[in-house]
Design a protein around this motif. Sequence first.
Motif, short mmCIF file in Angstrom:
data_model
loop_
_atom_site.label_atom_id
_atom_site.label_comp_id
_atom_site.label_asym_id
_atom_site.label_seq_id
_atom_site.Cartn_x
_atom_site.Cartn_y
_atom_site.Cartn_z
N ASP A 1 44.50 34.58 -7.79
CA ASP A 1 44.37 34.08 -9.17
C ASP A 1 45.71 34.12 -9.89
O ASP A 1 46.06 33.17 -10.61
CB ASP A 1 43.34 34.90 -9.95
N ALA A 2 46.44 35.21 -9.75
CA ALA A 2 47.70 35.36 -10.46
C ALA A 2 48.72 34.31 -10.02
O ALA A 2 49.35 33.64 -10.85
CB ALA A 2 48.26 36.77 -10.24
N ILE A 3 48.90 34.16 -8.70
CA ILE A 3 49.89 33.20 -8.20
C ILE A 3 49.41 31.77 -8.44
O ILE A 3 50.18 30.90 -8.88
CB ILE A 3 50.16 33.44 -6.71
N GLY A 4 48.14 31.51 -8.14
CA GLY A 4 47.60 30.16 -8.34
C GLY A 4 47.70 29.70 -9.77
O GLY A 4 48.11 28.57 -10.06
N ALA A 5 47.35 30.59 -10.71
CA ALA A 5 47.41 30.23 -12.13
C ALA A 5 48.85 29.97 -12.56
O ALA A 5 49.11 29.05 -13.36
CB ALA A 5 46.79 31.34 -12.98
N ASP A 6 49.80 30.75 -12.04
CA ASP A 6 51.21 30.52 -12.37
C ASP A 6 51.70 29.18 -11.86
O ASP A 6 52.48 28.48 -12.52
CB ASP A 6 52.08 31.64 -11.79
N ILE A 7 51.26 28.79 -10.67
CA ILE A 7 51.66 27.50 -10.12
C ILE A 7 51.07 26.36 -10.95
O ILE A 7 51.76 25.42 -11.35
CB ILE A 7 51.22 27.38 -8.65
N VAL A 8 49.78 26.46 -11.23
CA VAL A 8 49.09 25.40 -11.97
C VAL A 8 49.64 25.27 -13.39
O VAL A 8 49.74 24.16 -13.93
CB VAL A 8 47.57 25.67 -11.97
N ALA A 9 50.01 26.40 -13.99
CA ALA A 9 50.53 26.38 -15.36
C ALA A 9 52.00 25.97 -15.43
O ALA A 9 52.54 25.76 -16.52
CB ALA A 9 50.36 27.75 -16.00
N GLY A 10 52.66 25.87 -14.27
CA GLY A 10 54.06 25.49 -14.26
C GLY A 10 55.02 26.65 -14.38
O GLY A 10 56.24 26.45 -14.49
N GLU A 11 54.48 27.87 -14.38
CA GLU A 11 55.36 29.04 -14.39
C GLU A 11 56.16 29.10 -13.09
O GLU A 11 57.30 29.57 -13.07
CB GLU A 11 54.54 30.31 -14.57
#
Length: 222
Positions: A7-17
């Motif tokens: 969740d942490a890595i996936g959300a960062d990728i999707v959010a553009g972080e």
Amino acid sequence: MNGAIIDAIGADIVAGELQPGDRLTLDGLQEKFGVSRTVVRDCMRILESMNLVYSKRRIGIVVQDPDTWNVFDSRIIRWRLSGPGRDSQFRTLTELRVAVEPMAAAGAARHAGEEERSTLVELAARLRLLGEAGRLEDFLAADIAFHTLLLRSSGNEMFASLDEVVAEVLTGRTHQGLMPDHPREVALQGHERVARAVAEGNGDQAMQEMAALLEEVRTAVA
């Protein structure tokens, strides 16, 4: 633990972080999350299956361009609905529903069994009771059950495979505060009319009623 890391890595990728082309390493991720190398590898395999990252020898783990993502993966949908691209994701998912669910309703009118037809009517009645009572979490569960049953009763395995996609957008709308405290009367009537048309085997009417229901959804989300 695996789920939290994904969740942490996936959300960062999707959010553009994390941007396309950014590189991650097993050592770095192991240190960041305080887990074993095996756990990190397992998480990366799952993210690779979503086409969010790819691994390359001597380079490491590379973030993929959004064009490659498996946009029908329920976890990617969830992350997008929770991130800065929420409005765009709601728009595209609603357009998908507008394209698919009226046809699914027509198919259900032709293919659903007697038990499925009666269950749809019962769920529509339950939606009214829960909606009028303002019990949004219970309403959400019944709404997911309604649309899932409709898709699975359509006689089209492609439509049926979208059940988790629709469940995520319904969940996102509620959890992102985009549902009124008491669902609108037009929405409650819309579910009842769809269920009635399916129960009566009227495919054309089921299609029209579902299209009208989703037009209400599209307007509300917009």
